[in-house]
Design a protein around this motif. Structure first.
Motif: not given
Length: 352
Positions: A195-198, A43-57
């Motif tokens: 790894l997911i966000v990059k 659950d923790d791993a699924a929750v976190t990526p949404r906080y990074v979406v929308g920012f510059a790479a």
């Protein structure tokens, strides 16, 4: 060699054996307790990526790093000593504190659902709860702060599960196991998130490279022509890169949905289990009975069906509770907080 020296060496060897056995015990208990907390880790791993979406790479990894550091602080500086102190002196306080955290997760997740269904109303609610952000840095700080708050609740659940599954041992043994599990889980979760966000950036590099093998072995120098292996492998790596670029936005959107659902069902599950701890087991038994009946209806997938039904029921409980908390926060908690802030500011002006 004197008898005294031999006795000393024998004592040292004995202490070394005890220490080695203790380390083995720590590793074994940490592995068992970490496995029990695996559901919350997912659950923790699924929750976190949404906080990074929308920012510059360029800001994605620094943001993940800030959240990971906040997660480590949550686990090691706050939750670990708090768990040990509460287990020693006030074990009765663990369940209500977890239930408060579960209610917060329900509120956060339900707020995201409300935002998706009623975007205009959600915008008004967000404006009432917090001031509008004006800069990219303040937006990043807000997102990181929200992620760390959510991580705190999930980490509290992880540490509570870990502590409950540690076999009887000394306080220092419990502390070491909690620390090992906390550090290990943080590394796994946020390493995976990084790894997911990059992955999309890696996809861009793969899609643009004509010399994948040379790049892999560090021989892709400017002006050097592609080798035979490069030409043979390039079509495959380019196709994989294009797939990553096209697929990652979809994956991140799915993870955002899963993350919101995870917040709601984890929060609802904490509430249901907390009520059972206070003797109000009717809701928990009803969910269990429905899940078991659903599992019996599909014997080949009984375990999966039972889990899905239990998670859905816990999610429904969390969604209802979160839906009730939204107007309570909007019409009661926020005005009260504003009044308290206004009073403190007036007091500061008078004192000045």
């Amino acid at each position: 060699m004197s008898i005294g020296l031999i006795a000393l060496l024998d004592d040292i060897a004995g202490l070394a054996k005890v220490a080695a056995a203790s380390l083995d015990d720590v590793g074994l208990q940490a592995a068992k307790a970490g496995a029990k907390a695996a559901g919350v880790v997912i659950d923790d791993a699924a929750v976190t990526p949404r906080y990074v979406v929308g920012f510059a790479a360029a800001r994605e990894l620094p943001i993940v790093g800030r959240i990971a550091l906040g997660s480590l602080k949550n686990k090691l500086l706050y939750l670990l000593p708090a768990a040990l102190i509460l287990s020693l002196f006030a074990p009765w306080a663990i369940t209500p504190l977890l239930m408060i955290g579960g209610a917060y997760l329900c509120y956060e997740g339900s707020e995201k659902v409300f935002e998706a269904l009623f975007p205009h109303g959600a915008h008004h609610h967000e404006a009432a709860v917090s001031e509008a952000t004006q800069t990219a840095q303040s937006l990043e700080n807000e997102k990181v702060g929200g992620a760390i708050k959510t991580d705190f609740i999930l980490s509290a659940e992880i540490m509570a599960i870990t502590l409950a599954n540690i076999e009887v041992g000394s306080t220092w043994m419990q502390a070491v196991v909690l620390a090992v599990v906390g550090i290990g889980i943080t590394a796994v979760v946020y390493g995976g998130v990084a790894l997911i966000v990059k992955a999309d950036d890696a996809g861009v590099a793969m899609a643009a490279s004509n010399r994948p093998v040379s790049r892999m072995i560090g021989r892709a120098l400017p002006g050097r022509p592609a080798t035979g292996p490069d030409r043979a492998l390039a079509p495959l790596t380019k196709a994989m890169g294009r797939g990553l670029v096209k697929g990652m936005p979809i994956l991140l959107k799915i993870l955002g949905i899963v993350g919101t659902a995870a917040m709601i069902w984890v929060g609802g599950g904490i509430i249901v289990h907390g009520l059972e701890g206070y003797g109000l087991a009717g809701l928990g038994h009803a969910i269990h009975d429905v899940a078991v009946a659903a599992g019996h209806a599909v014997p080949a997938l009984a375990g999966l069906v039972e889990w899905l039904v239990s998670a859905a029921a816990a999610g429904l409980v969390g969604l209802v509770l979160g839906g009730l908390l939204i107007p309570l926060i909007h019409f009661v908690a926020v005005p009260l907080l504003k009044a308290l802030r206004g009073g403190s500011r007036k007091a500061e002006k008078h004192s000045a």
